[in-house]
Design a protein around this motif. Structure first.
Motif, PDB file in Angstrom:
ATOM      1  N   ARG A 418       0.829  -1.210   0.000  1.00 44.35           N
ATOM      2  CA  ARG A 418       0.000   0.000   0.000  1.00 44.35           C
ATOM      3  C   ARG A 418       0.863   1.259   0.000  1.00 44.35           C
ATOM      4  O   ARG A 418       0.494   2.268  -0.611  1.00 44.35           O
ATOM      5  N   SER A 425      -2.526   6.012  -5.518  1.00 41.49           N
ATOM      6  CA  SER A 425      -3.773   6.148  -4.781  1.00 41.49           C
ATOM      7  C   SER A 425      -4.116   7.617  -4.539  1.00 41.49           C
ATOM      8  O   SER A 425      -5.276   8.031  -4.638  1.00 41.49           O
ATOM      9  N   GLN A 429      -7.474   9.324  -5.825  1.00 38.52           N
ATOM     10  CA  GLN A 429      -8.424   9.904  -4.880  1.00 38.52           C
ATOM     11  C   GLN A 429      -8.601  11.405  -5.138  1.00 38.52           C
ATOM     12  O   GLN A 429      -9.727  11.918  -5.091  1.00 38.52           O
ATOM     13  N   LEU A 482      -6.175   0.294  -8.874  1.00 44.08           N
ATOM     14  CA  LEU A 482      -5.483  -0.226  -7.693  1.00 44.08           C
ATOM     15  C   LEU A 482      -5.827  -1.687  -7.443  1.00 44.08           C
ATOM     16  O   LEU A 482      -4.965  -2.485  -7.068  1.00 44.08           O
ATOM     17  N   GLY A 594      -6.722   1.220   3.053  1.00 43.10           N
ATOM     18  CA  GLY A 594      -7.329   2.084   2.055  1.00 43.10           C
ATOM     19  C   GLY A 594      -8.225   3.137   2.672  1.00 43.10           C
ATOM     20  O   GLY A 594      -8.227   4.304   2.237  1.00 43.10           O
ATOM     21  N   GLU A 597      -5.960   5.688   4.141  1.00 44.30           N
ATOM     22  CA  GLU A 597      -5.376   6.516   3.094  1.00 44.30           C
ATOM     23  C   GLU A 597      -6.333   7.629   2.666  1.00 44.30           C
ATOM     24  O   GLU A 597      -5.923   8.775   2.450  1.00 44.30           O
TER      25      GLU A 597
END
Length: 616
Positions: A418, A425, A429, A482, A594, A597
């Motif tokens: 991750r 990511s 996002q 992802l 996740g 994050e």
């Protein structure tokens, strides 16, 4: 972007289905009930020595009869072979390096082989019997005369203990041919020496001597789940251009197509393997094997489980179920090695020398000088993703060396993955948040366009696209990127869990005592003895992770996203419910990270959308 979610889900389902069907090849039927525990071999004190003098066998060790007079028969016997009356077989316990074995005077074969350091289950205290007796007349490493002249697998051999602790089995035929089988200790773990000598003491010579040496029979398939492949027969052949690794499983075992060893070739090893264990006959450089023939044999452990599940009324009923179900349980494998040389002249002899391995497919053994044959056997377990699997296993072992817990190692591996994916990511996002914010701000204008062109879908779409372009509302890229990037990690971890002996019966915490199997938390409720909790927690974490995503401005798209947030975790739960707990632990940890994050990105990397732009 949201309109592409069904397509992305479809791709995910197709990928998982194809991989499950083509790569994660299921084995035999799932086991239900309690696995019958094989008893350990007789115990003794010093490797390489019999524990006690040969003991009379139990009634279960009596030879099979064909005419009620004690005439034995066995695999490979021919109708023309003369009948031989034999008495009951005697068992000969013997200790090797890392194992206890039991041999039989009937045929001189091995009827039990127990590993000292392995158990059938995390809850068991008994050593694991890796090789057992398929039936009363079928033991491992039997020697057979191909032409049925002497019936070597159906006669009682004399046995004595040599001064060095070796077992010496001897049988002299009526025409003066003396066969000797020597079982000797070696310094290598899970290995013993098997030397076969043929002495022509009778004076008759000429012709060929054709013998068949059977491999291991009844290699234990200790997996209780269907995602593990059944036992597979194997051969490693050295060719002029390198090595060839041959596997026979399923229909190939039933077909029994042999592999001839041609000129310029040599057999390095042949035997049978499961995901975690293997047994192999390894000939020395002077022993030439002309052919390897695979063979499907009875999995008597699974047969016993299946027969007991029928709830037999008595012993006769149980025996009837064994007979009826036997053909469906010929799922184990074995090999026969053809040894063909000229018959020794009078007073001369011929010898065939082997090392016999039966133990774990452990990479630690590869450091030993005599285990080169094991490398292709272990490499075959890694499949087409060998380089990823080796790298991941190296990382897991590094963490395990520090924390001494494979579950913690999987969690830390997830954290590394991750962290490596965090830049991507963050971009994803941020793109989603910016798109959602812009769409929310231009929602009134979108509503006006919908009302104005409600009867003209073409103009409606053109007007919407122009408005979105004017305000910089671009659909985010890589909505499922992802997840797709982590698919190889999931597959690799699955292959490691189902094939690496290091993770077999690896505990984590609490009720999770084997990360290579479903976690099976005990419930103690009638009809629901256990439940696999980790996959359920995994699905719940995936739902929360999807709900934490930015909400679309459009009500229809928001409803679609909500549906996907329930559907995708449900599909993953169904597919992975019976799979290794270590895989569910990885996905659960990844989903929780996740969510974390998303919170970090929103707090420390806010998206500036600016004032609403005016259309040109």
């Amino acid at each position: 972007m949201e309109k592409r979610l069904p397509f992305a889900l479809l791709l995910c389902l197709v990928f998982v289905f194809l991989y499950t069907d083509l790569v994660m090849k299921p084995g035999g039927a799932d086991r239900a009930g309690t696995e019958p525990t094989r008893g350990p071999g007789a115990l003794g004190t010093e490797p390489g020595n019999p524990v006690d003098p040969p003991l009379p066998s139990t009634p279960g060790s009596q030879p099979a009869t064909v005419n009620g007079n004690g005439v034995a028969s066995g695999p490979g016997s021919t109708p023309d072979a003369p009948a031989r009356e034999v008495g009951p077989s005697q068992t000969v316990p013997w200790i090797g390096n890392g194992f206890h074995a039991t041999f039989e005077t009937l045929g001189g074969g091995l009827s039990s082989y127990t590993l000292d350091d392995y158990r059938i289950s995390p809850e068991s205290d008994e050593p694991m019997e890796l090789l057992g007796q398929v039936d009363v007349a079928t033991t491992s490493f039997l020697l057979r005369d191909v032409h049925g002249r002497w019936g070597l697998d159906r006669v009682l051999w004399d046995v004595e203990t040599a001064p060095n602790g070796s077992l010496v089995f001897t049988h002299v035929t009526e025409d003066g041919v003396r066969f000797v089988r020597r079982i000797g200790a070696t310094p290598d773990p899970y290995v013993f020496a098997l030397d076969i000598e043929v002495h022509n003491d009778g004076g008759e010579a000429g012709g060929n001597l054709s013998l068949a040496l059977a491999g291991a029979q009844g290699l234990l398939d200790d997996s209780a789940v269907s995602f593990v492949a059944p036992p597979t027969a194997l051969a490693v052949v050295r060719e002029p251009g390198g090595e060839e690794f041959i596997e026979w499983s399923g229909g190939d075992l039933l077909d029994g197509t042999p592999r001839r060893i041609g000129g310029g070739e040599a057999l390095l090893a042949a035997g049978v393997m499961t995901n975690y264990f293997a047994s192999a006959l390894v000939p020395d450089a002077q022993t030439y094997v002309t052919e390897v023939s695979p063979r499907a044999v009875l999995d008597h452990v699974k047969l016993e489980v299946a027969a007991l599940e029928k709830q037999p009324l008595d012993e006769r009923d149980l025996e009837r179920w064994r007979r009826d179900l036997a053909e469906d349980h010929r799922t184990n494998g074995s090999v026969d090695l053809l040894l063909s040389v000229a018959m020794p002249a009078a007073g001369e002899s011929a010898a065939f020398r082997f090392r016999v391995f039966a133990g774990p497919k452990s990479r630690e053994l590869l450091d030993g000088p005599g285990f080169g044959f094991l490398r292709p056997i272990i490499e075959s377990s890694y499949g087409s993703m060998a380089w990823i699997n080796k790298a991941m296993l190296w990382v897991l072992e590094a963490f395990h060396d520090v924390f001494r817990n494979w579950g913690v190692a999987i969690i830390l591996l997830t954290l590394i993955v991750r962290t490596c994916l965090f830049p991507l990511s963050r971009i994803q996002q941020s793109s989603m948040m910016k798109y959602s914010a812009v769409m929310q701000r231009i929602k009134p204008q979108l509503d006006e366009i919908k009302a104005k062109h409600k009867n003209n879908p073409k103009k409606l779409n053109e007007a919407q696209m122009k408005l979105m372009k004017d305000h910089g509302a671009r659909p985010p890229l890589g909505g499922c990127l992802l997840m797709f990037l982590q698919f190889p990690i999931w597959i690799s971890l699955f292959q490691i869990l189902r094939s690496s002996i290091e993770l077999r019966q690896a505990p984590f915490v609490g009720w999770i005592n084997d990360l290579s199997q479903p976690d099976a938390m005990p419930l103690g409720i009638a009809g629901f003895a256990t439940v696999n909790l980790l996959p359920i927690l995994m699905a719940g974490a995936m739902v929360l992770s999807m709900k934490a995503q930015p909400k679309p401005a459009d009500d229809a798209q928001a409803q679609q996203q909500k549906l996907m947030a329930m559907l995708m975790p449900g599909v993953m739960l169904v597919f992975l419910y019976g799979y290794p707990a270590g895989l569910a632990l990885y996905i659960l940890t990844s989903s929780l990270l996740g969510i974390f994050e998303i919170r970090v990105i929103r707090k420390f990397f806010p998206v500036e959308t600016g004032p609403l732009a005016k259309p040109a």
